[in-house]
Design a protein around this motif. Structure first.
Motif, short mmCIF file in Angstrom:
data_model
loop_
_atom_site.label_atom_id
_atom_site.label_comp_id
_atom_site.label_asym_id
_atom_site.label_seq_id
_atom_site.Cartn_x
_atom_site.Cartn_y
_atom_site.Cartn_z
N PHE A 51 1.29 -1.52 0.44
CA PHE A 51 0.40 -0.19 -0.33
C PHE A 51 1.13 1.14 0.22
O PHE A 51 0.46 2.08 -0.63
N LEU A 52 1.89 0.70 0.67
CA LEU A 52 3.33 2.49 0.80
C LEU A 52 4.01 2.08 -0.59
O LEU A 52 4.04 1.85 -1.31
N ASP A 53 4.83 3.99 -0.87
CA ASP A 53 5.17 3.98 -1.92
C ASP A 53 6.84 3.24 -1.89
O ASP A 53 6.77 3.30 -0.78
N ARG A 54 7.44 3.70 -3.32
CA ARG A 54 8.35 3.21 -2.66
C ARG A 54 9.24 3.65 -1.25
O ARG A 54 10.26 3.01 -0.76
N GLU A 55 9.43 4.47 -0.67
CA GLU A 55 9.77 5.61 0.47
C GLU A 55 9.09 4.59 2.00
O GLU A 55 9.71 5.81 2.75
N GLN A 56 8.27 4.45 1.15
CA GLN A 56 7.28 4.57 2.76
C GLN A 56 7.18 5.18 3.28
O GLN A 56 7.07 4.69 4.53
N GLU A 57 6.48 6.60 2.46
CA GLU A 57 6.12 7.82 3.10
C GLU A 57 4.74 8.03 3.37
O GLU A 57 4.11 8.69 4.03
N TYR A 58 4.14 7.68 2.62
CA TYR A 58 2.94 7.65 1.31
C TYR A 58 2.47 6.65 1.21
O TYR A 58 3.08 5.32 1.07
N SER A 62 -2.08 2.55 -7.15
CA SER A 62 -1.86 1.46 -8.16
C SER A 62 -2.16 1.80 -9.13
O SER A 62 -1.63 1.99 -10.01
N THR A 63 -3.68 1.98 -9.15
CA THR A 63 -3.97 2.56 -10.09
C THR A 63 -3.84 3.82 -10.68
O THR A 63 -3.62 3.80 -12.30
N HIS A 64 -3.36 5.05 -10.00
CA HIS A 64 -3.04 6.25 -10.93
C HIS A 64 -1.92 7.13 -10.42
O HIS A 64 -1.34 7.86 -10.56
N GLY A 65 -1.36 6.05 -9.10
CA GLY A 65 -0.21 6.92 -8.28
C GLY A 65 -0.44 7.90 -7.27
O GLY A 65 0.23 8.41 -7.05
N ALA A 66 -1.82 8.41 -6.75
CA ALA A 66 -2.10 9.12 -5.97
C ALA A 66 -1.81 8.97 -4.69
O ALA A 66 -1.07 7.26 -4.58
N LEU A 67 -0.85 9.34 -3.69
CA LEU A 67 -0.67 9.96 -2.68
C LEU A 67 -1.14 10.44 -1.21
O LEU A 67 -2.00 11.28 -1.52
N GLY A 73 -4.63 10.46 5.85
CA GLY A 73 -5.64 9.43 4.22
C GLY A 73 -5.94 11.32 3.43
O GLY A 73 -6.89 10.63 2.34
N GLU A 74 -5.28 12.32 3.87
CA GLU A 74 -5.34 13.51 2.81
C GLU A 74 -4.57 13.05 2.02
O GLU A 74 -3.96 12.44 2.05
N CYS A 75 -5.74 12.76 0.61
CA CYS A 75 -4.82 13.34 -0.41
C CYS A 75 -4.07 14.07 -1.03
O CYS A 75 -4.42 15.29 -1.07
N VAL A 76 -2.69 13.93 -1.11
CA VAL A 76 -1.98 15.64 -1.49
C VAL A 76 -0.95 15.46 -2.90
O VAL A 76 -0.51 16.42 -3.07
N GLY A 78 -1.77 14.10 -6.93
CA GLY A 78 -2.95 13.37 -8.06
C GLY A 78 -4.35 13.38 -7.94
O GLY A 78 -4.89 14.62 -7.94
N PRO A 79 -4.97 12.92 -9.01
CA PRO A 79 -6.55 13.18 -9.27
C PRO A 79 -7.29 13.28 -8.28
O PRO A 79 -8.22 14.11 -7.96
N CYS A 80 -7.31 13.32 -7.05
CA CYS A 80 -7.77 12.56 -6.02
C CYS A 80 -7.61 13.97 -4.47
O CYS A 80 -8.63 13.74 -3.84
N GLN A 81 -6.89 15.03 -5.65
CA GLN A 81 -6.31 16.52 -4.14
C GLN A 81 -7.70 16.98 -3.62
O GLN A 81 -8.51 16.56 -5.23
N GLY A 82 -7.30 16.79 -2.12
CA GLY A 82 -9.39 17.38 -1.22
C GLY A 82 -9.32 16.37 -0.63
O GLY A 82 -9.95 16.92 -0.21
N GLN A 83 -9.51 14.99 -1.42
CA GLN A 83 -10.56 14.20 -1.08
C GLN A 83 -9.32 13.02 0.17
O GLN A 83 -8.39 13.24 0.28
#
Length: 104
Positions: A51-58, A62-67, A73-76, A78-83
């Motif tokens: 579930f975590l990115d390569r650096e295990q920070e976020y 896997s579908t579109h790379g949103a972090l 759980g805040e999106c910082v 990708g396309p769902c920023q603010g969600q």
């Protein structure tokens, strides 16, 4: 159990009611979320328990790379920023058990 979720890793769980969640640990605290991206409504991990990115920070979709921030759980990025990911309320007991508080 807490020992099943190492620091800066995550584990997926299928609940009896059909929900899919994951729990991750950061700095000794545990965070749980629905395994569902708010953008496309797809599961987040690209491989089992990844579930975590390569650096295990976020948390990373896997579908579109949103972090997403692990702590909120805040999106910082990708396309769902603010969600945000849908948080699952958990409690960690002194016996090492992790317990969920789910809606009835």
């Amino acid at each position: 159990m807490t020992e099943d979720i190492p620091e800066r890793e995550a584990r997926a769980f299928d609940l009896d009611n059909g929900d899919k969640i994951f729990i991750t640990q950061r700095d000794g605290s545990f965070f749980a979320y629905q395994n569902l991206c708010p953008h496309l409504q797809v599961e987040l991990e690209f491989l089992e328990n990844q579930f975590l990115d390569r650096e295990q920070e976020y948390i990373e979709c896997s579908t579109h790379g949103a972090l997403f921030l692990v702590e909120s759980g805040e999106c910082v990025s990708g396309p769902c920023q603010g969600q945000a990911l849908e948080k699952v309320v958990i409690s960690v007991h002194s016996d090492g058990g992790i317990y969920l508080a789910l809606d009835a």
